[in-house]
Design a protein around this motif. Structure first.
Motif, mmCIF file in Angstrom:
data_model
loop_
_atom_site.group_PDB
_atom_site.id
_atom_site.type_symbol
_atom_site.label_atom_id
_atom_site.label_comp_id
_atom_site.label_asym_id
_atom_site.label_seq_id
_atom_site.Cartn_x
_atom_site.Cartn_y
_atom_site.Cartn_z
ATOM 1 N N GLY A 171 12.806 8.379 -3.462
ATOM 2 C CA GLY A 171 11.905 7.624 -2.591
ATOM 3 C C GLY A 171 10.574 8.259 -2.333
ATOM 4 O O GLY A 171 9.915 7.955 -1.341
ATOM 5 N N ARG A 172 10.106 9.147 -3.251
ATOM 6 C CA ARG A 172 8.848 9.858 -3.008
ATOM 7 C C ARG A 172 7.618 9.103 -3.496
ATOM 8 O O ARG A 172 6.508 9.562 -3.297
ATOM 9 N N GLY A 173 7.780 7.943 -4.142
ATOM 10 C CA GLY A 173 6.637 7.196 -4.641
ATOM 11 C C GLY A 173 7.026 5.796 -5.047
ATOM 12 O O GLY A 173 8.214 5.458 -5.133
ATOM 13 N N ASP A 174 6.024 4.960 -5.314
ATOM 14 C CA ASP A 174 6.270 3.559 -5.635
ATOM 15 C C ASP A 174 6.365 3.291 -7.133
ATOM 16 O O ASP A 174 6.786 2.212 -7.544
ATOM 17 N N PHE A 175 5.964 4.269 -7.967
ATOM 18 C CA PHE A 175 5.965 4.047 -9.414
ATOM 19 C C PHE A 175 7.360 4.366 -9.951
ATOM 20 O O PHE A 175 7.589 5.348 -10.636
ATOM 21 N N THR A 176 8.310 3.486 -9.599
ATOM 22 C CA THR A 176 9.705 3.698 -9.958
ATOM 23 C C THR A 176 9.947 3.304 -11.413
ATOM 24 O O THR A 176 9.102 2.677 -12.060
ATOM 25 N N GLU A 177 11.118 3.666 -11.919
ATOM 26 C CA GLU A 177 11.484 3.264 -13.281
ATOM 27 C C GLU A 177 11.468 1.747 -13.416
ATOM 28 O O GLU A 177 10.944 1.198 -14.392
ATOM 29 N N SER A 178 12.021 1.061 -12.430
ATOM 30 C CA SER A 178 12.061 -0.406 -12.473
ATOM 31 C C SER A 178 10.654 -0.994 -12.491
ATOM 32 O O SER A 178 10.352 -1.909 -13.269
ATOM 33 N N TYR A 179 9.775 -0.455 -11.637
ATOM 34 C CA TYR A 179 8.396 -0.934 -11.589
ATOM 35 C C TYR A 179 7.697 -0.691 -12.926
ATOM 36 O O TYR A 179 7.022 -1.569 -13.465
ATOM 37 N N ALA A 180 7.868 0.512 -13.483
ATOM 38 C CA ALA A 180 7.214 0.862 -14.747
ATOM 39 C C ALA A 180 7.692 -0.032 -15.880
ATOM 40 O O ALA A 180 6.882 -0.529 -16.678
ATOM 41 N N VAL A 181 9.008 -0.243 -15.961
ATOM 42 C CA VAL A 181 9.549 -1.087 -17.036
ATOM 43 C C VAL A 181 9.024 -2.513 -16.910
ATOM 44 O O VAL A 181 8.629 -3.132 -17.904
ATOM 45 N N ASN A 182 8.993 -3.047 -15.695
ATOM 46 C CA ASN A 182 8.466 -4.402 -15.478
ATOM 47 C C ASN A 182 7.003 -4.499 -15.881
ATOM 48 O O ASN A 182 6.592 -5.426 -16.588
#
Length: 269
Positions: A171-182
């Motif tokens: 939870g240290r940032g918003d650029f998550t794996e899910s966000y990046a893949v999308n």
């Protein structure tokens, strides 16, 4: 979605194994028939939160892609040394570099005419692969801005991509794996800078980290056009990536591959 929700309080409630909370025995309507289900309120709350987070993430992605021209500046990740690089200021100091520039201009022309398939620019370090790649990306972005149907263009350092995702762990940032893949799955033109650098920093070839391969696979699986520049040869790519991922890297690239000779001098000296 549950309907006609009524609680049966006549029997002893069960306990949720996950949360340790009392489960509610509810009479619900499913496909026109009344069913009796044991429901954990905490599990239900988690599912609602997940669904809301999914909707929020999808809205954020669509908002980015809606303004196609600004995606490049807003979302691209690359080093400062590439900020002023274009096809116009690429110095063709030898025949190999001249051929590479002509190849890049041909790729720009063909993809402006809606060519599809991946593009691979490979060769030794320091010959200007990133310069040419970002030059194509910037030119595509500017040219498509003038079209009635603009396209989104994104340029991203492969190693920086994984660094950004790792920063989001716990939870240290918003650029998550899910966000990046999308995000990377949905842009029209995706440029991966220095493919392989995220896996071969030691200088010796070994199979890439399984998690990184899985993320790349998810991004590339449904893409039709991705540009790669890399220090790796075709055989190297097949060595460090599994067959399924390597196949997606080479997808549609048979007419779009340029390789600098191994003896091409570095431009960094």
């Amino acid at each position: 979605m549950y309907q006609d929700y009524t609680v049966d309080s006549t029997s002893e409630p069960k306990i949720c194994n996950k949360h340790g909370s009392k489960m509610i025995n509810a009479k619900v309507m499913i496909d026109g028939s009344q069913k009796s289900l044991d429901i954990c309120p905490e599990c239900e709350k988690e599912e609602i939160n997940k669904f809301q987070e999914h909707l929020k993430q999808e809205a954020a992605i669509q908002s980015i892609l809606a303004n196609t021209y600004k995606v490049f500046d807003r979302e691209s990740i690359y080093s400062k040394e590439l900020e002023d690089k274009t096809l116009n200021n690429y110095d063709t100091g030898n025949k190999s570099c001249e051929r590479a520039l002509n190849f890049s201009k041909r790729m720009l022309r063909d993809f402006l005419k809606y060519e599809t398939g991946n593009v691979i620019l490979s060769g030794p370090p320091g010959v200007g692969k990133s310069h040419l790649s970002i030059g194509i990306a910037k030119a595509l972005n500017e040219k498509f801005k003038e079209c009635k149907q603009p396209k989104s263009v994104l340029f991203i350092s492969t190693s920086a991509l994984f660094s950004k995702i790792e920063e989001s762990f716990n939870g240290r940032g918003d650029f998550t794996e899910s966000y990046a893949v999308n995000l990377l799955s949905n842009v029209d033109f995706l440029f991966f800078d220095d493919l392989g650098k995220e896996s071969s920093m030691s200088g010796s070839l070994k199979e890439a980290n399984e998690w990184r391969q899985r993320v790349l696979f998810k991004i590339l699986d449904n893409r039709q056009t991705t540009f790669f520049n890399t220090n790796l040869s075709s055989n190297d790519i097949k060595t460090i990536y599994n067959k399924a991922l390597a196949d997606r890297i080479f997808k549609g690239a048979s007419k779009h591959i340029f390789k600098f000779p191994e003896n091409t001098e570095s431009r960094r000296y």
